[in-house]
Write an enzyme that holds these catalytic residues in place. Structure first.
Site, PDB file in Angstrom:
ATOM      1  N   THR A 230       0.872  -1.177   0.000  1.00  0.00           N
ATOM      2  CA  THR A 230       0.000   0.000   0.000  1.00  0.00           C
ATOM      3  C   THR A 230       0.906   1.223   0.000  1.00  0.00           C
ATOM      4  O   THR A 230       2.067   1.137   0.401  1.00  0.00           O
ATOM      5  CB  THR A 230      -0.888   0.052   1.254  1.00  0.00           C
ATOM      6  OG1 THR A 230      -0.032   0.128   2.388  1.00  0.00           O
ATOM      7  CG2 THR A 230      -1.760  -1.169   1.364  1.00  0.00           C
TER       8      THR A 230
ATOM      9  N   GLU B 122      -5.800  -4.052  -0.250  1.00  0.00           N
ATOM     10  CA  GLU B 122      -6.052  -5.171   0.666  1.00  0.00           C
ATOM     11  C   GLU B 122      -7.201  -6.060   0.198  1.00  0.00           C
ATOM     12  O   GLU B 122      -7.466  -7.102   0.787  1.00  0.00           O
ATOM     13  CB  GLU B 122      -6.388  -4.623   2.068  1.00  0.00           C
ATOM     14  CG  GLU B 122      -5.207  -4.028   2.811  1.00  0.00           C
ATOM     15  CD  GLU B 122      -4.989  -2.541   2.515  1.00  0.00           C
ATOM     16  OE1 GLU B 122      -5.426  -2.091   1.433  1.00  0.00           O
ATOM     17  OE2 GLU B 122      -4.395  -1.860   3.343  1.00  0.00           O
TER      18      GLU B 122
ATOM     19  N   LYS C 255     -14.562  16.764  11.505  1.00  0.00           N
ATOM     20  CA  LYS C 255     -15.578  16.687  12.553  1.00  0.00           C
ATOM     21  C   LYS C 255     -15.889  18.094  13.024  1.00  0.00           C
ATOM     22  O   LYS C 255     -15.051  18.750  13.631  1.00  0.00           O
ATOM     23  CB  LYS C 255     -15.074  15.812  13.702  1.00  0.00           C
ATOM     24  CG  LYS C 255     -16.156  14.931  14.230  1.00  0.00           C
ATOM     25  CD  LYS C 255     -15.624  13.833  15.102  1.00  0.00           C
ATOM     26  CE  LYS C 255     -16.779  12.883  15.385  1.00  0.00           C
ATOM     27  NZ  LYS C 255     -16.433  11.859  16.314  1.00  0.00           N
TER      28      LYS C 255
ATOM     29  N   TRP D  42     -19.902  14.614  11.453  1.00  0.00           N
ATOM     30  CA  TRP D  42     -18.993  14.417  10.321  1.00  0.00           C
ATOM     31  C   TRP D  42     -19.443  15.207   9.091  1.00  0.00           C
ATOM     32  O   TRP D  42     -20.607  15.163   8.700  1.00  0.00           O
ATOM     33  CB  TRP D  42     -18.926  12.935   9.941  1.00  0.00           C
ATOM     34  CG  TRP D  42     -18.043  12.135  10.850  1.00  0.00           C
ATOM     35  CD1 TRP D  42     -17.130  12.635  11.742  1.00  0.00           C
ATOM     36  CD2 TRP D  42     -17.972  10.710  10.949  1.00  0.00           C
ATOM     37  NE1 TRP D  42     -16.507  11.601  12.391  1.00  0.00           N
ATOM     38  CE2 TRP D  42     -16.997  10.408  11.928  1.00  0.00           C
ATOM     39  CE3 TRP D  42     -18.620   9.666  10.306  1.00  0.00           C
ATOM     40  CZ2 TRP D  42     -16.667   9.103  12.284  1.00  0.00           C
ATOM     41  CZ3 TRP D  42     -18.287   8.371  10.655  1.00  0.00           C
ATOM     42  CH2 TRP D  42     -17.324   8.097  11.635  1.00  0.00           C
TER      43      TRP D  42
HETATM   44  P1  ADP Z   1      -3.557   3.680  -1.554  1.00  0.00           P
HETATM   45  O1  ADP Z   1      -3.997   4.657  -2.599  1.00  0.00           O
HETATM   46  O2  ADP Z   1      -3.641   4.218  -0.163  1.00  0.00           O
HETATM   47  O3  ADP Z   1      -2.356   2.895  -1.898  1.00  0.00           O
HETATM   48  P2  ADP Z   1      -5.515   1.899  -2.496  1.00  0.00           P
HETATM   49  O4  ADP Z   1      -5.096   2.171  -3.860  1.00  0.00           O
HETATM   50  O5  ADP Z   1      -5.661   0.525  -2.026  1.00  0.00           O
HETATM   51  O6  ADP Z   1      -4.597   2.557  -1.480  1.00  0.00           O
HETATM   52  O7  ADP Z   1      -6.794   2.752  -2.257  1.00  0.00           O
HETATM   53  C1  ADP Z   1      -7.874   2.340  -1.496  1.00  0.00           C
HETATM   54  C2  ADP Z   1      -8.713   3.516  -1.092  1.00  0.00           C
HETATM   55  O8  ADP Z   1      -9.070   4.320  -2.215  1.00  0.00           O
HETATM   56  C3  ADP Z   1     -10.016   3.122  -0.483  1.00  0.00           C
HETATM   57  O9  ADP Z   1      -9.863   2.732   0.861  1.00  0.00           O
HETATM   58  C4  ADP Z   1     -10.826   4.391  -0.659  1.00  0.00           C
HETATM   59  O10 ADP Z   1     -10.547   5.337   0.353  1.00  0.00           O
HETATM   60  C5  ADP Z   1     -10.336   4.944  -1.957  1.00  0.00           C
HETATM   61  N1  ADP Z   1     -11.275   4.590  -3.014  1.00  0.00           N
HETATM   62  C6  ADP Z   1     -11.228   3.545  -3.846  1.00  0.00           C
HETATM   63  N2  ADP Z   1     -12.279   3.544  -4.685  1.00  0.00           N
HETATM   64  C7  ADP Z   1     -13.033   4.620  -4.361  1.00  0.00           C
HETATM   65  C8  ADP Z   1     -14.275   5.157  -4.823  1.00  0.00           C
HETATM   66  N3  ADP Z   1     -14.944   4.603  -5.826  1.00  0.00           N
HETATM   67  N4  ADP Z   1     -14.747   6.273  -4.232  1.00  0.00           N
HETATM   68  C9  ADP Z   1     -14.082   6.860  -3.224  1.00  0.00           C
HETATM   69  N5  ADP Z   1     -12.918   6.393  -2.728  1.00  0.00           N
HETATM   70  C10 ADP Z   1     -12.392   5.294  -3.286  1.00  0.00           C
END
Ligand code: ADP
Length: 539
Positions: free
Chosen positions: A185, A330, A439, A444
């Protein structure tokens, strides 16, 4: 009583054998650093995968070894996906956009043995190589003629490495639970964490996401993954395409280039593409400026971040249906996908759009719930926001080399770090990430909703909202805007524009203009960097 069916292992090897036999003529078209249009087929690619497997064995790779890739989307990366995993090694895709210190941390943590690297990333690796303590050598993903001069130690050329190798390979019988690939990640908090996928989880994810209710890949479609292959396995579509015999078009290093994307779509008859909102904004800007069309393109998956309403509306005018998907590293990554229920198609356009912009409904294989801070399950009423938690056979249960306690698994559910509502029809909507939540007066505010409303203004190129300290309300939102080139919106006009589009108390107290909003290595707005930038700001 047990069932009496065969328990053949679900492996990437089986996927490869299937595609090589059933869809040998399906095309793979790639843009690479040295070729604007490389053409091959599944049959040719899998023959080369056999040669690659022989070469990897000769490099001394042992079962379970992590072999890293630092590469854009193209046919050689495709070959590595299958060659490494089917040989029983672990394909560790590294995001080249990470900071060099993060890359060396990740490669050392994974104990990578070999790095397969695109020529364009060679200079960066040269700087890093002394810090990579476990790497035994490097393979540059190019031909002999295009091999760059390099100071990398123990370096090979990919084409030379596989040339002359046997086109037969005795694939090992793998346990379906053995690891096949590894993706870290981006580590917006703390060090990056490794998600270790298994053959079984990968095949099940492909089966789950290939149903018609979800991605619905088919032999008569052409898919262009604009999501990088180092970003959760290009959202799984490289495996899904093999399962469905779908032609693949890889944009190589040209991911964010609207002109190249439009040319690939038109010349290769792309029907379906996947990527984060930023790349679709780039495509849209190009279409608007050039007057071009993308007539074969029927649908897009947009995920990784919320889809701006204005983007979806504009794509509709080009006849391209955008479908929101939600997931995370994940989760392999897909958890929900947006297709409307039949009756929703008859709704007035704007109401329909409200549904289409949500993150969608569950796909079979994943369960989800929303929970309060103290772990109580919350109702699916479309109003109550809660911590979004998931479980299922392609959801991670612990991170590579970390304790299970680091994976946030209250009661066996994986806590996604997202805050969401779920409505009575099962449509989930992400309202924030737990760490980005604002917040105000104990309630929220959804920064995503405020951003999307602001993005609807014609003079706004990009908008972000963060919470800043406030003496009365603890926190209040601050709107941060990048102006569209050639325009000069005033802050009061922008704030007034939001009136009526979001709850009154969600309207930010102030609006500031910046030249650029920082993005993470996966192309998302970096709220962490924005909070650092506005550290001294308070109301
Ligand atoms: P990172 O960018 O932190 O490496 P990921 O690529 O796994 O992690 O991103 C996952 C996160 O991206 C999700 O937990 C969520 O917050 C955001 N995300 C993914 N798809 C969407 C969506 N359709 N709308 C809003 N947020 C999204």
């Amino acid at each position: 009583m047990l069932g009496q069916m065969m328990d053949d292992a679900l492996t990437i090897t089986s996927l490869m054998k299937f595609a090589a036999r059933v869809f040998p003529d399906t095309e793979i078209v790639s843009v690479t650093g040295d070729n604007p249009r490389h053409r091959s087929t599944f049959g040719e690619a899998f023959t080369r995968v056999h040669q690659l497997a022989n070469a990897l064995a000769k490099l001394g790779c042992a079962p379970g070894d992590r072999i890293a890739t630092l590469a854009w989307n193209d046919y050689r990366h495709f070959e590595l996906y299958y060659g490494i995993s089917s040989s029983g090694y672990v394909c560790h895709t590294i995001n080249p956009r990470l900071f060099p210190e993060q890359i060396s941390y990740i490669a050392n943590h994974a104990e990578d043995q070999w790095v397969f690297v695109d020529p364009v990333f060679v200079p960066m690796l040269e700087q890093l190589q002394d810090a990579l303590t476990t790497v035994r050598g490097y393979v540059i993903l190019t031909s002999k003629a295009a091999m760059p001069e390099t100071t990398l130690k123990n370096v090979r050329c990919y084409e030379e490495l596989i040339e002359g190798e046997s086109e037969n390979f005795d694939w090992p019988e793998l346990d379906e639970n053995s690891a096949c690939s590894l993706c870290y990640t981006s580590g917006t908090t703390g060090n990056p964490k490794g998600v270790l996928y298994s053959h079984r989880s990968t095949v099940l994810h492909s089966l789950g996401t290939n149903s018609k209710a979800t991605l619905g890949l088919a032999p008569d479609e052409t898919i262009m993954p604009v999501v990088p292959m180092f970003h959760v396995n290009a959202w799984g579509c490289v495996y899904g395409a093999a399962m469905a015999g779908t032609k693949l078009v890889f944009p190589g290093p040209k991911m964010g280039d609207g002109e190249t994307l439009a040319a690939l779509i038109n010349e290769e008859s792309v029907t379906f593409a996947m990527g984060v909102p930023t790349v679709w904004l780039a495509l849209l800007n190009y279409l608007q400026e050039s007057g071009s069309k993308v007539e074969t393109l029927q649908r897009l998956v947009v995920g990784g971040a919320a889809c701006p309403r204005s983007l979806m509306e504009a794509m509709d005018t080009y006849g391209v249906a955008m479908h929101v998907g939600w997931g995370m590293t994940e989760m392999s990554p897909l958890g929900t996908y947006n297709t409307l229920l039949p009756w929703m198609n008859d709704l007035p356009e704007q109401e329909k759009l409200d549904y289409r912009l949500k993150a969608g409904r569950l796909i079979y294989g994943v369960e989800m719930r929303i929970a309060s801070e103290d772990g109580k399950e919350l109702p699916w009423d479309g109003k109550t926001p809660g911590r979004l938690q998931v479980r299922g056979p392609w959801v991670c249960k612990s991170y590579y080399k970390l304790d299970q306690s680091d994976a946030h698994l209250p009661d066996g559910w994986f806590d996604t770090g997202d805050v969401a509502t779920i409505d009575q029809y099962g449509f989930m909507q992400i309202t924030d990430r737990t760490k980005d939540v604002i917040k105000s007066g104990g309630e929220w505010i959804s920064s995503i909703d405020v951003e999307n409303a602001a993005m609807g203004h014609e003079d706004v190129a990009e908008a972000a909202v963060i919470g800043v300290p406030h003496p009365k309300w603890t926190e209040r939102p601050l709107l941060i805007v990048v102006k569209r080139p050639g325009s000069d919106p005033q802050k009061n006009d922008l704030l007034a524009y939001l009136d009526g589009k979001i709850a009154k108390w969600w309207i930010p107290e102030d609006c500031v203009f910046v030249d650029e909003i920082p993005h993470t290595a996966t192309g998302k707005m970096s709220k962490k960097d924005l909070r650092d930038m506005f550290n001294d700001y308070s109301y």
